[in-house]
Design a protein around this motif. Structure first.
Motif, PDB file in Angstrom:
ATOM      1  N   GLU A 115       0.840  -1.204   0.000  1.00 43.66           N
ATOM      2  CA  GLU A 115       0.000   0.000   0.000  1.00 43.66           C
ATOM      3  C   GLU A 115       0.873   1.253   0.000  1.00 43.66           C
ATOM      4  O   GLU A 115       0.649   2.188  -0.773  1.00 43.66           O
ATOM      5  N   THR A 116       1.867   1.254   0.873  1.00 51.25           N
ATOM      6  CA  THR A 116       2.767   2.411   0.978  1.00 51.25           C
ATOM      7  C   THR A 116       3.538   2.604  -0.319  1.00 51.25           C
ATOM      8  O   THR A 116       3.659   3.730  -0.821  1.00 51.25           O
ATOM      9  N   LEU A 117       4.032   1.511  -0.875  1.00 49.58           N
ATOM     10  CA  LEU A 117       4.777   1.584  -2.127  1.00 49.58           C
ATOM     11  C   LEU A 117       3.899   2.105  -3.263  1.00 49.58           C
ATOM     12  O   LEU A 117       4.332   2.913  -4.083  1.00 49.58           O
ATOM     13  N   LEU A 124       4.091  12.585   5.573  1.00 50.83           N
ATOM     14  CA  LEU A 124       2.813  13.129   6.022  1.00 50.83           C
ATOM     15  C   LEU A 124       1.716  12.883   4.979  1.00 50.83           C
ATOM     16  O   LEU A 124       0.592  12.493   5.321  1.00 50.83           O
ATOM     17  N   ASP A 125       2.042  13.069   3.704  1.00 48.82           N
ATOM     18  CA  ASP A 125       1.069  12.805   2.638  1.00 48.82           C
ATOM     19  C   ASP A 125       0.665  11.328   2.633  1.00 48.82           C
ATOM     20  O   ASP A 125      -0.510  10.998   2.467  1.00 48.82           O
ATOM     21  N   ARG A 179      -3.118   6.834   4.033  1.00 44.29           N
ATOM     22  CA  ARG A 179      -3.275   5.539   4.713  1.00 44.29           C
ATOM     23  C   ARG A 179      -3.996   5.657   6.047  1.00 44.29           C
ATOM     24  O   ARG A 179      -4.581   4.688   6.524  1.00 44.29           O
ATOM     25  N   GLY A 180      -3.889   6.806   6.697  1.00 40.40           N
ATOM     26  CA  GLY A 180      -4.544   6.984   7.973  1.00 40.40           C
ATOM     27  C   GLY A 180      -3.762   6.462   9.157  1.00 40.40           C
ATOM     28  O   GLY A 180      -4.269   6.446  10.276  1.00 40.40           O
ATOM     29  N   VAL A 181      -2.547   5.996   8.936  1.00 41.55           N
ATOM     30  CA  VAL A 181      -1.703   5.486  10.023  1.00 41.55           C
ATOM     31  C   VAL A 181      -0.255   5.912   9.789  1.00 41.55           C
ATOM     32  O   VAL A 181       0.120   6.303   8.687  1.00 41.55           O
ATOM     33  N   GLU A 189     -13.712   3.147   2.083  1.00 44.51           N
ATOM     34  CA  GLU A 189     -13.261   2.170   3.078  1.00 44.51           C
ATOM     35  C   GLU A 189     -12.347   2.829   4.106  1.00 44.51           C
ATOM     36  O   GLU A 189     -12.465   2.571   5.307  1.00 44.51           O
ATOM     37  N   ALA A 190     -11.435   3.657   3.641  1.00 43.11           N
ATOM     38  CA  ALA A 190     -10.500   4.331   4.541  1.00 43.11           C
ATOM     39  C   ALA A 190     -11.244   5.247   5.500  1.00 43.11           C
ATOM     40  O   ALA A 190     -10.933   5.300   6.697  1.00 43.11           O
ATOM     41  N   GLU A 191     -12.244   5.974   4.981  1.00 39.57           N
ATOM     42  CA  GLU A 191     -13.026   6.867   5.837  1.00 39.57           C
ATOM     43  C   GLU A 191     -13.803   6.072   6.880  1.00 39.57           C
ATOM     44  O   GLU A 191     -13.879   6.461   8.044  1.00 39.57           O
TER      45      GLU A 191
END
Length: 189
Positions: free
Chosen positions: A94-96, A108-109, A114-116, A178-180
């Motif tokens: 996900e990060t990649l 920060l972005d 990601r929310g974490v 989903e993230a929200e």
């Protein structure tokens, strides 16, 4: 310089460097224009493929690298130690993905998307040589900017970032929703 000598020079440089070499440098070595150097390399790639050589030339944006063909891996294992395999967890992927599509991007972005916290994920991706620091943003605090590396392109079998799959807008909206929802659940706990 005759054609055979130009090919030999390109092969020697790519072999000796062990990493990618920009096309302008290769053109300079053989004393030709970049387009001519690209043509010579394309012919070399075709010839090596037809000959079934154990190595090939791989293109990365405006650079070329000599690499072992993938189907030769089993032979390498007979003489070399088993290379360390890196496992890309869902978090790392996900990060990649965020870095690949949004680069240059700050931690920060990434964390906003990601929310974490993403410190560990970014550090692991740097360790795997899939991500690198690109510099600092001209903003308060001068946060680091991150982007993908040539190893990222090599690992995912793409020549450039333009070859990455297009983001599906509907899927993107689903991910946002989903993230929200996850963020709301986390706040209510």
């Amino acid at each position: 310089m005759e054609r055979r000598q130009q090919e030999a020079a390109i092969e020697a440089v790519l072999f000796a460097m062990g990493e990618s070499v920009e096309i302008d440098k290769l053109a300079e070595v053989i004393e030709e224009e970049e387009e001519t150097a690209r043509q010579i390399i394309a012919e070399m790639k075709d010839k090596w493929e037809k000959e079934g050589r154990g190595v090939s030339i791989v293109e990365f944006e405006n650079a070329y690298q000599m690499c072992t063909r993938g189907d030769m891996y089993e032979y390498l294992l007979k003489v070399a130690k088993t290379p360390k395999k890196y496992v890309l967890t869902e978090t790392l992927l996900e990060t990649l993905s965020i870095i690949a599509y949004k680069q240059p991007v700050t931690k920060l972005d990434i964390e906003r998307i990601r929310g974490v916290n993403c410190d560990h994920a970014v550090n692991r991706l740097i360790e795997f040589d899939l991500v690198t620091e690109l510099g600092r943003m001209d903003a308060p605090g001068r946060p680091l900017l991150f982007g993908t590396t040539e190893q990222f392109l090599r690992s995912f079998g793409v020549k450039s970032l333009e070859d990455l799959p297009e983001l599906n807008e509907m899927k993107l909206e689903e991910f946002k929703e989903e993230a929200e929802e996850e963020a709301e659940l986390a706040l209510n706990i």
